[in-house]
Design an enzyme around this catalytic site. Structure first.
Site: not given
Length: 892
Positions: A87, A582, A782, A786
């Protein structure tokens, strides 16, 4: 059309940004600023009663766009397709995002044609940033990255011209040419650019880009490389077959001062022996050199052609002028040049072994079950879902899942780990790994370009085709290197002609060198010096310095299960100050287990606590929740059904069991539901001090128990952290765990900085804080959960096992789930960059030091060519020494 009287731009009246009236006439302007100037002093823009352009306006640098905006004449216009708009509002969002991009003068998005037309300053922004602006607005531009072989390149100048030609194609975002691999990696808008467009652009520079249907198979490509080495060896042998007699013949004149048997036969003989060397086995050098000139540039072959050509002409000239016959020297130069080419091709072949080894690993055929019978088919015919039969000693044809049988599988090709890995039904296996013991039936899950091996090959090729930021200066130098050297050679000739006595005196200072003879005529010395300048300059060493080191480094990384995406990642990784880990699945095994269950309410047993908690957690996908469910299953507990289950991110879960509201989670979750965890703080704190995650369990608006879950550290976590500290790096850990648990884990492993109670969407902010505080940061995660943090970090390192690693999500991928891989990656980065820096230093030093010596006549042309060939060979050989580097952590 009309003219803006203020800036003098031609503008369409329909697109005028503003208008004014002067004595009944309408005056149109390209911008409001022009209207304001006119209204302030209209008489300034009137001459002979008519509105006209003011003579004193500084308008030479301006132009008007179709949208009525005034922009610099240096602006570049580009129109490209935008996908996903539905649009006018979509078009408006894209337009706004493009206009907000620094360097963009104007942007107009056409919803009907689904295109965006942008005027931008190429010195400030580029097409890639415009595409990113569209992506940031939530829409898509079709971008493709492809690698094409390029034939005919001989030096860094060739690669530079091919690169510039590709970048000049409208719609090309980035182009990088690797001389060592003879490949061009191009990122382009697939709706605007075709492979044929790229080929045509390369042809204009005198080289050949192969289209996808012309690209040879692995076997053919290997055969072609071997054929190139054989051809180079043949040219070298023939060249020396004619050059050695020239050397022996010249030695008689050199040591005894006698032209044997007489001067005429000697000079004609030397010229005659030189011709086959130059125009038979050396014809490719002449063809390449003059083809480059015909296409408007020059390369290293141009320098060799000019140097040997001038030397050859001294032969006939010696009959007419007082100049020595250097035709034999021309043959020697070409012989050494062809020798250098042969050694270089051989060394480049060794450097590119990594890709060939990876390609050779794949299975050629597979045995699959069809209608209950084993059928052997080419690997290309295997489809997802086919059942493959793999016997002991055979390669697993493609990625899949074991559905029957047990065996040990050698995965060293993927992980670098020599110990076999036991596989049973339900386990994933990697294509091209070797089944060692039992019979396996494997269901194919990935085939063709989707397989793990194909992705590894693609990543290694991407890295080898990329550039290191430090290479940018070398590229700028090689872009003008050959023309500058030709200019220096001509300047040398002028200097010897204009200041013969001064130049001879400089040459006499080098008379301690046996090949320097200042007693030769000035014309001879001038020609010798000019030829030496032409043949000693070596852009080739500059061009090979980086790509050969990248080729060897990325290949060595792949052998150790370290996949590096780009040269930039190699350069950045060596400079990181902090490694952020982590916790779950990275520092720890990612498989938490229930260690403690405490019943803290009257009438509640430990079994009640675990039953209620497991029933609610059954709806959760969180690893901690799954561990509670698995613990309940191991006790054969029957879990009641749960209604109205809801997971509260970062805090826990809750749901209803038989009308009772049950909560499992953190202190915050309990407080939010009106329960005070303080009475149970001593038990929770004790468990957390043991590096366990303690979860409170509540039912009927009261806390009834605590469940402790521990995710054990990986075996090599402590050793990896110690190794990183020894390398002078700091370490940090990000976790959603509470501070007590996080610090307990950090103490065990030796982490420097702990970032606890960080919600998933808070990791990016924490990485930013560390960057602000310490500088460059690497994030290890991983690669799936992450992704934002991996992107925010200066270097993202994804760590995992097997085929589940998100290779696309990171700068560096560690195939094995071991943290020592981080240490190896940093060691590899430092070693590779060290080689790149050494190569660039020697390549620059060689050219800077040798060219001045050649100008003053201290370099004999033959020695100059030997030095030039040696510089290229030494750069490639130095890169190959990377193979011997031990990137493993130091053992105590």
């Amino acid at each position: 059309m009309t003219i803006d009287p203020v800036c003098g731009m031609s503008i369409d009246e329909e697109h005028a940004a503003a208008q004014s009236h002067y004595h009944g006439k309408t005056v149109y302007f390209c911008a409001n600023s022009c209207k304001e100037k006119f209204d302030a002093d209209p008489e300034k823009y009137v001459r002979n009663g008519e509105v006209a352009v003011a003579e004193n306006e500084e308008i030479s640098h301006l132009m008007a766009t179709p949208t009525g905006e005034v922009v610099s004449k240096d602006a570049v216009e580009v129109t490209f397709p935008v996908r996903g708009m539905s649009c006018a509002s979509c078009a408006s969002h894209v337009e706004e995002s493009l206009r907000d991009t620094p360097g963009v003068f104007s942007a107009m998005v056409n919803m009907a044609t689904e295109t965006a037309r942008v005027h931008y300053n190429p010195n400030v922004t580029h097409l890639g940033e415009l595409v990113q602006a569209v992506h940031d607005a939530g829409y898509d531009v079709a971008v493709e990255t492809a690698t094409f072989p390029v034939r005919g390149m001989t030096c860094a100048s060739c690669a530079n011209h091919v690169e510039q030609a590709l970048r000049s194609v409208p719609g090309v975002i980035e182009a990088s040419v690797n001389l060592a691999m003879e490949r061009a990696t191009v990122r382009f808008l697939s709706d605007m650019v075709t492979a044929a467009d790229l080929r045509k652009a390369v042809q204009t520079t005198g080289y050949e880009l192969l289209l996808p249907d012309e690209i040879e198979s692995t076997e053919t490509e290997t055969d072609r490389e071997e054929a190139k080495i054989r051809e180079a060896r043949f040219r070298m042998a023939v060249a020396w077959g004619f050059t050695i007699p020239i050397i022996l013949w010249m030695m008689v004149e050199m040591f005894f001062g006698v032209f044997w048997p007489n001067a005429l036969i000697y000079n004609l003989g030397i010229i005659g022996l030189s011709l086959p060397v130059l125009f038979w086995v050396g014809r490719h050098t002449y063809r390449s050199g003059f083809a480059a000139v015909m296409h408007g540039h020059a390369n290293m072959d141009t320098l060799i052609a000019l140097g040997t050509g001038v030397s050859l002409l001294t032969g006939p000239a010696s009959f007419l002028f007082p100049v020595a016959n250097y035709a034999g020297v021309a043959a020697m130069i070409m012989a050494f040049h062809l020798t250098g080419r042969y050694v270089e091709e051989t060394a480049k072949g060794r450097a590119s072994q990594a890709i060939r080894k990876l390609l050779e690993l794949g299975a050629k055929t597979a045995r699959i079950l069809r209608d209950g019978k084993e059928v052997e088919v080419p690997i290309e015919e295997v489809q997802v879902g086919d059942i493959m039969v793999v016997r002991p000693g055979e390669k697993i044809p493609t990625d899949g899942v074991v559905i029957e049988g047990e065996s040990a599988v050698d995965e060293s090709m993927a992980t670098g780990e020599s110990m076999p890995v036991n596989k049973k039904p339900g386990d994933e296996v990697i294509g091209a790994t070797v089944n060692q013991e039992g019979l396996l039936k494997v269901s194919a899950t990935k085939v063709g370009k989707d397989t793990f091996l194909s992705q590894v090959i693609k990543l290694v090729e991407e890295c080898q085709g990329s550039k290191v930021p430090i290479q940018e200066f070398a590229d700028k130098v090689t872009g003008v290197f050959v023309p500058v050297v030709i200019g220096i050679a001509l300047l040398t000739l002028v200097l010897w002609a204009a200041f013969p006595d001064f130049m001879r005196q400089l040459a006499e200072f080098g008379s301690f060198l046996p090949w320097v003879n200042p007693d030769l005529s000035v014309l001879t010395l001038a020609i010798v010096s000019m030829v030496a300048v032409l043949v000693i300059a070596c852009p080739c060493a500059l061009g090979l310095a980086t790509p050969t080191a990248l080729m060897v480094g990325s290949g060595k990384g792949a052998e150790h299960g370290i996949l590096i995406r780009s040269g930039e990642a190699i350069q950045t990784l060596k400079d990181v100050k902090v490694i952020v880990f982590d916790k779950t699945g990275t520092l720890t095994k990612g498989k938490p287990e229930v260690t403690d269950v405490l019943a803290l309410a009257e009438g509640i047993s430990e079994q009640d606590v675990i039953t209620l908690a497991a029933a609610v957690e059954a709806g959760s996908e969180h690893p901690l929740g799954r561990s509670i469910v698995l613990h309940a299953e191991s006790l054969d507990l029957e879990l009641p059904a749960v209604q109205e289950f809801k997971a509260v991110r970062g805090k826990g879960v809750h749901g209803k069991i038989n009308g009772r509201t049950v909560l499992v989670g953190s202190r915050k979750l309990m407080l939010e539901h009106g329960m005070d965890p303080q009475p149970f703080e001593a038990d929770v704190r004790r468990l957390e001090d043991e590096a366990k995650t303690a979860m409170l369990v509540a039912a009927d608006n009261r806390i009834i128990g605590v469940i402790a879950v521990a995710d054990t550290l990986k075996d090599d976590s402590q050793a990896a952290i110690e190794a990183l500290h020894e390398m002078g790096l700091q370490t940090a850990m990000i976790t959603g765990d509470n501070a007590h648990t996080a610090h307990a884990i950090a103490r065990k492993v030796g982490i420097d900085h702990v970032l606890a109670e960080v919600l998933p969407d808070g990791k990016v902010a924490e990485v930013q804080k560390l960057q602000h505080r310490f500088g460059r940061v690497a994030f290890v995660g991983d690669g799936i959960n992450d992704a934002p943090a991996l992107t925010q970090a200066n270097v993202g390192i994804a760590i995992g096992t097997g085929t589940d690693i998100a290779i696309e999500a990171s700068d560096v991928t560690l195939v094995r789930g071991e943290l020592t891989g981080v240490v190896k990656a940093i060691n590899l980065s430092r070693a590779t960059f060290r080689k790149i820096r050494q190569n660039l230093f020697w390549a620059f030093f060689y050219n800077v030091a040798m060219i001045p010596l050649a100008i003053i006549g201290w370099m004999h042309p033959v020695l100059a060519e030997i030095a030039m060939a040696t510089s290229s060979i030494s750069v490639v050989s130095n890169a190959n020494l990377l193979r011997r580097v031990d990137i493993r952590p130091r053992r105590k």
